[in-house]
Design a protein around this motif. Structure first.
Motif, PDB file in Angstrom:
ATOM      1  N   GLU A   1     -19.582  58.486  14.567  1.00  0.00           N
ATOM      2  CA  GLU A   1     -20.913  58.453  15.171  1.00  0.00           C
ATOM      3  C   GLU A   1     -21.262  59.750  15.894  1.00  0.00           C
ATOM      4  O   GLU A   1     -22.350  59.870  16.450  1.00  0.00           O
TER       5      GLU A   1
ATOM      6  N   PRO B   1     -22.737  63.222  16.749  1.00  0.00           N
ATOM      7  CA  PRO B   1     -23.835  64.006  16.172  1.00  0.00           C
ATOM      8  C   PRO B   1     -23.292  65.241  15.462  1.00  0.00           C
ATOM      9  O   PRO B   1     -22.235  65.765  15.816  1.00  0.00           O
ATOM     10  N   MET B   2     -24.039  65.735  14.479  1.00  0.00           N
ATOM     11  CA  MET B   2     -23.561  66.854  13.666  1.00  0.00           C
ATOM     12  C   MET B   2     -23.303  68.097  14.509  1.00  0.00           C
ATOM     13  O   MET B   2     -22.317  68.817  14.281  1.00  0.00           O
TER      14      MET B   2
ATOM     15  N   GLN C   1     -20.056  67.794  16.089  1.00  0.00           N
ATOM     16  CA  GLN C   1     -18.985  67.922  15.092  1.00  0.00           C
ATOM     17  C   GLN C   1     -18.631  69.387  14.866  1.00  0.00           C
ATOM     18  O   GLN C   1     -17.449  69.746  14.762  1.00  0.00           O
TER      19      GLN C   1
ATOM     20  N   ALA D   1     -18.748  58.632   4.711  1.00  0.00           N
ATOM     21  CA  ALA D   1     -19.681  59.389   5.547  1.00  0.00           C
ATOM     22  C   ALA D   1     -19.720  60.852   5.122  1.00  0.00           C
ATOM     23  O   ALA D   1     -20.773  61.498   5.154  1.00  0.00           O
TER      24      ALA D   1
ATOM     25  N   ALA E   1     -21.760  61.088   2.035  1.00  0.00           N
ATOM     26  CA  ALA E   1     -23.186  60.903   2.313  1.00  0.00           C
ATOM     27  C   ALA E   1     -23.767  62.052   3.130  1.00  0.00           C
ATOM     28  O   ALA E   1     -24.964  62.058   3.413  1.00  0.00           O
TER      29      ALA E   1
ATOM     30  N   ARG F   1     -23.031  62.769   6.282  1.00  0.00           N
ATOM     31  CA  ARG F   1     -23.163  62.431   7.702  1.00  0.00           C
ATOM     32  C   ARG F   1     -21.988  62.939   8.537  1.00  0.00           C
ATOM     33  O   ARG F   1     -22.037  62.887   9.759  1.00  0.00           O
ATOM     34  N   PHE F   2     -20.929  63.400   7.864  1.00  0.00           N
ATOM     35  CA  PHE F   2     -19.755  63.869   8.588  1.00  0.00           C
ATOM     36  C   PHE F   2     -19.199  65.092   7.880  1.00  0.00           C
ATOM     37  O   PHE F   2     -19.122  65.130   6.644  1.00  0.00           O
TER      38      PHE F   2
END
Length: 484
Positions: free
Chosen positions: A245, A247-248, A251, A289, A292, A294-295
């Protein structure tokens, strides 16, 4: 700090190229033509003076993965940069899981090599301390561990003996934080801080400040300096729960900290070195993720060096009686006015029949609720009426012709059930008293009431299971007068 770099490659041309690059960076290269020679060097006169290893994965005598495994067995804690031929990402992932610090895919540029080796050289190389006597197999000593959990405990015990990043996967409530704390307790950092952070519960605009800290005046309302989670965990372990979860933007910065071992406070001008072991957890597959978008894929490889999957409670039913009694004892100390102190065989049998989609956390809440409502010393199956209703609802087969949720034989006869936010129906009708299909709003309200009961009012989990946002869930509850 030592300035020696061990270069391990069976290709003489590649060794000469790396030798020249390492020398230009100001380090002293030591070259080996194979894995066996590298292990002898690491255990020989240069032991303790090598700050990093550049290791080729494919060698004829002893391959890079074997070298990594032997270094782990001998507890040689030196950052290893592995080289892999272009193509096989699976090999790279295997190397990262084996303990590699970073990887280079041939051919790579001198700038890329300089960045990776520079990051490796800044990593602290601390000698391993032996774990205190009598503690090394504590994870494996749980008498109530089911056959499904024993491989998990064995893997966790192995992870505890190293500093390898660990990713724990499993459904919500299966005990991921307990496992992370146990790994910390059995390792060399047992006496150091164990700091936890639920990444799914932090606002996106404050994620970097919470993780890495901020200086006074860094942003509005930053009235004083704040040490983030990394600085709080310095020397110990940082547990990142629901890491998927993040945020990018956070990350990206997290990856940088893991590469360099240095933290930039928001609004600061200097870097702070930290020594933190990372254990992360997720209730959904991070690989999906990554696919997709997202990670970050590179961060996934960092965190997923050692993966442990914790099975859900429905696959560990043998543990339910022991867990239930433990929770009863724990809350009995808090709720001394409640008479319940024992649990009947019938109650335990009922608890073992339920699938517990909320896992251990849901079981704990169910026992606590039954204790508070108890009227005698022994809790009976009747004290878990809400569980019995859920067992009935999930085990009742519907007629083959139509997916009915009504428990009556006549589909035109509706069942009148009084529902509030603390009790859910065992079943509910799809048709009204006249035999007509009920409005979607009425059916939706019943589903929300069941979810409120089944997930013990955990709004984030309820929203996730229903596939809607929390704000939407609260709005629908207001519209349907649920819990008001």
């Amino acid at each position: 700090m030592s300035q020696r770099v061990l270069i391990v490659d069976d290709d003489p041309i590649q060794r000469r190229l790396l030798d020249a690059q390492v020398t230009r960076m100001g380090y002293t290269p030591i070259c080996c033509a194979g894995g066996r020679a590298a292990l002898e060097t690491l255990d020989g006169k240069h032991r303790g003076s090598i700050m990093a290893v550049v290791l080729d994965l494919m060698m004829p005598d002893t391959g890079g993965l074997e070298v990594l495994a032997e270094m782990r067995r001998r507890e040689i804690a030196i950052p290893v940069v592995v080289q892999a031929a272009r193509g096989s990402i699976e090999t790279v992932v295997e190397a990262m899981r084996a303990g590699a610090f970073d990887f280079l895919v041939k051919p790579y540029s001198p700038d890329r090599f300089r960045d990776v080796l520079g990051s490796a050289s800044r990593m602290p190389v601390a000698p391993r301390r032996p774990a205190p006597a009598g503690r090394s197999r504590r994870l494996l000593a749980r008498a109530d561990a089911s056959p499904a959990l024993r491989p998990v405990l064995l893997a966790a015990a192995k992870a505890a003996r190293s500093a390898i990043p660990v990713l724990i996967e499993g459904e919500t409530g299966v005990g991921k934080e307990w496992l992370a704390a146990s790994i910390q307790a059995e390792g060399n950092r047992a006496e150091q801080p164990f700091v936890t952070l639920n990444c799914g519960a932090i606002p996106a605009d404050l994620a970097e400040s919470i993780l890495f800290g901020h200086e006074k005046g860094a942003f509005t309302d930053a009235g004083q300096r704040h040490d983030g989670k990394f600085l709080q965990a310095d020397g110990g372990t940082l547990f990142l729960d629901e890491v998927g979860e993040l945020p990018m933007a956070a990350q990206v910065k997290l990856l940088r900290v893991l590469q360099t071992g240095e933290v930039d406070l928001v609004g600061g001008t200097t870097k702070k070195r930290v020594d933190v072991r990372i254990i992360s957890a997720t209730n959904r597959g991070l690989a999906a993720a990554v696919a997709a978008g997202r990670f970050r894929e590179d961060l996934f490889y960092r965190l997923n060096a050692f993966e442990i999957h914790v099975p859900p409670l429905r696959e560990r039913r043998d543990e339910i009686p022991g867990l239930a009694k433990t929770f009863l004892d724990r809350y009995g100390q808090l709720e001394r006015q409640a008479p319940g102190r024992l649990m009947s065989r019938g109650a335990l049998d009922l608890l073992q029949r339920y699938d517990w989609p909320g896992n251990i956390r849901q079981l704990e809440n169910a026992v606590y609720r039954a204790l508070v409502l108890s009227e005698s010393e022994t809790l009976e199956a009747a004290d878990f009426a809400h569980v019995a209703a859920l067992v009935t609802a999930t085990s009742r087969p519907g007629p083959p012709s139509e997916p009915q949720l009504d428990s009556t034989d006549n589909p035109n006869v509706a069942r009148s059930i009084e529902i509030d936010s603390h009790a859910a129906p065992a079943a509910f009708p799809l048709r009204d008293e006249t035999g007509q299909i009920r409005r979607i709003e009425d059916i939706e309200a019943d589903v929300i009431r069941i979810a409120l009961c089944q997930y013990e009012g955990q709004m984030s989990e309820i929203a996730r299971r229903l596939g809607i946002g929390r704000s939407t869930l609260y709005r629908k509850m207001r519209e349907y007068n649920i819990g008001t």
